[in-house]
Design a protein around this motif. Structure first.
Motif, PDB file in Angstrom:
ATOM      1  N   HIS A  25       0.818  -1.204   0.000  1.00 47.70           N
ATOM      2  CA  HIS A  25       0.000   0.000   0.000  1.00 47.70           C
ATOM      3  C   HIS A  25       0.857   1.260   0.000  1.00 47.70           C
ATOM      4  CE1 HIS A  25      -3.371  -2.584   1.776  1.00 47.70           C
ATOM      5  NE2 HIS A  25      -3.830  -2.093   0.653  1.00 47.70           N
ATOM      6  N   HIS A  26       0.410   2.248  -0.768  1.00 49.55           N
ATOM      7  CA  HIS A  26       1.042   3.564  -0.759  1.00 49.55           C
ATOM      8  C   HIS A  26       0.870   4.175   0.633  1.00 49.55           C
ATOM      9  CE1 HIS A  26       1.910   7.731  -1.777  1.00 49.55           C
ATOM     10  NE2 HIS A  26       2.377   7.316  -2.945  1.00 49.55           N
ATOM     11  N   LEU A  27       1.947   4.764   1.170  1.00 47.94           N
ATOM     12  CA  LEU A  27       1.905   5.271   2.540  1.00 47.94           C
ATOM     13  C   LEU A  27       0.890   6.392   2.717  1.00 47.94           C
ATOM     14  CD1 LEU A  27       5.634   5.331   3.702  1.00 47.94           C
ATOM     15  CD2 LEU A  27       3.770   3.996   4.658  1.00 47.94           C
ATOM     16  N   GLU A  28       0.597   7.150   1.652  1.00 49.54           N
ATOM     17  CA  GLU A  28      -0.323   8.274   1.777  1.00 49.54           C
ATOM     18  C   GLU A  28      -1.716   7.955   1.230  1.00 49.54           C
ATOM     19  OE1 GLU A  28       1.516  11.638  -0.023  1.00 49.54           O
ATOM     20  OE2 GLU A  28       3.161  11.726   1.412  1.00 49.54           O
ATOM     21  N   SER A  29      -1.780   7.370   0.035  1.00 54.69           N
ATOM     22  CA  SER A  29      -3.093   7.132  -0.584  1.00 54.69           C
ATOM     23  C   SER A  29      -3.718   5.800  -0.187  1.00 54.69           C
ATOM     24  CB  SER A  29      -2.968   7.190  -2.112  1.00 54.69           C
ATOM     25  OG  SER A  29      -2.258   6.057  -2.596  1.00 54.69           O
ATOM     26  N   GLY A  30      -2.889   4.845   0.248  1.00 54.77           N
ATOM     27  CA  GLY A  30      -3.385   3.519   0.582  1.00 54.77           C
ATOM     28  C   GLY A  30      -3.599   2.626  -0.623  1.00 54.77           C
ATOM     29  N   GLU A 184      11.046  16.454   7.996  1.00 52.43           N
ATOM     30  CA  GLU A 184      10.658  15.194   7.340  1.00 52.43           C
ATOM     31  C   GLU A 184      10.463  14.026   8.308  1.00 52.43           C
ATOM     32  OE1 GLU A 184      13.491  14.241   4.280  1.00 52.43           O
ATOM     33  OE2 GLU A 184      12.411  15.397   2.787  1.00 52.43           O
ATOM     34  N   GLY A 186       7.203  13.441  10.048  1.00 51.07           N
ATOM     35  CA  GLY A 186       5.821  13.020  10.256  1.00 51.07           C
ATOM     36  C   GLY A 186       5.467  13.103  11.732  1.00 51.07           C
ATOM     37  N   ASP A 187       4.972  12.004  12.291  1.00 47.49           N
ATOM     38  CA  ASP A 187       4.571  11.955  13.701  1.00 47.49           C
ATOM     39  C   ASP A 187       5.819  11.995  14.586  1.00 47.49           C
ATOM     40  OD1 ASP A 187       3.640  11.380  16.232  1.00 47.49           O
ATOM     41  OD2 ASP A 187       2.427   9.666  15.620  1.00 47.49           O
ATOM     42  N   LYS A 228       9.688   0.071   4.788  1.00 40.89           N
ATOM     43  CA  LYS A 228       9.270   0.994   3.737  1.00 40.89           C
ATOM     44  C   LYS A 228       9.900   0.559   2.417  1.00 40.89           C
ATOM     45  CE  LYS A 228       8.975   5.182   6.607  1.00 40.89           C
ATOM     46  NZ  LYS A 228       9.551   6.537   6.809  1.00 40.89           N
TER      47      LYS A 228
END
Length: 250
Positions: A25-30, A184, A186-187, A228
């Motif tokens: 899965h794409h990390l942003e779009s899924g 860069e 994220g969380d 990743k």
């Protein structure tokens, strides 16, 4: 002596993974990678520090890697310097086993140590960004045109001092390092790396002399169960370029 780390190139095994039910899965779009399968040109996993560190422990002067996470380069050096990689060799632990299990028995919180080494790598991975090149205060930084590249004095307890060569341009102070710390990630409580999950929410930074900043307090938890992956596919002819200049008066 040269060691070579392989295993990041997944292109030849992509169909195998998809047949096993892995969707990547794409990390942003899924979205699954399967919808562009026919146009895929490269698939590379971000490897961690383990194999590179073991190459150093086996006497390599140079370690050549495929795709490896930026911060893992520093973690690998510290695994070797602190003796963890040699201990893993002596115990015959798998190359890609969790590196916190390589720690000597007297290390109380090995994941926090790995997190500290990861943070040191993160701070210097973009070169001169942590010596003034990424600062919103750039206009007041002296001799930025001859900026010095950073040095991380990394310690076996996970703390580090960020500095730069004497006489070089740029600046290393708390403000500059904080700006790169947040770059860069994220969380901030869950920065995912192949070596650990880094939590920077309790990190402290303190000026420790001219162009010296002491960084402490990184916390770590177990690495994610999956890596990743960086993938590229053909999608027609398109080119784009961006130049980021942050801060006021840019």
């Amino acid at each position: 002596k040269v060691a070579i780390v392989e295993g990041d190139d997944m292109l030849g095994r992509l169909d195998e993974f998809l047949q096993q039910g892995e969707t990547l899965h794409h990390l942003e779009s899924g979205e699954s990678i399967s919808h562009v399968r026919d146009d895929i040109t490269a698939v590379n996993a971000y490897l961690g520090a383990g194999a590179a560190a073991r190459g150093l422990a086996r006497g390599a002067d140079i370690v050549i890697c495929g795709r490896i996470a930026d911060a893992s380069l520093i973690v690998a050096c510290m695994l070797h310097s602190a003796g963890w990689a040699q201990r893993a060799e002596e115990l015959d632990l798998p190359l890609h086993s969790p590196i916190e299990t390589w720690a000597p028995d007297d290390v109380e919180n090995p994941l926090d140590v790995v997190a500290g080494w990861t943070l040191a790598g993160h701070l210097i991975e973009c070169g001169a960004q942590v010596t003034g090149g990424n600062s919103s205060d750039w206009a007041s930084i002296e001799d930025l045109v001859d900026v010095g590249y950073p040095v991380a004095e990394s310690h076996i307890d996970g703390s580090c001092v960020i500095t730069k060569p004497e006489g070089s341009g740029g600046r290393v102070d708390r403000r500059v390092v904080v700006e790169q710390l947040l770059y860069e990630i994220g969380d901030p409580a869950r920065y995912l790396t192949p070596d650990c999950v880094l939590d920077i929410t309790a990190v402290t930074l303190a000026d420790a002399g001219e162009n010296r900043v002491l960084v402490q307090g990184a916390r770590g938890s177990a690495r994610p169960s999956r890596l990743k992956v960086s993938a590229a596919h053909r999608d027609g002819w398109f080119a784009t370029a961006n130049l980021l200049v942050p801060g006021p008066d840019a």
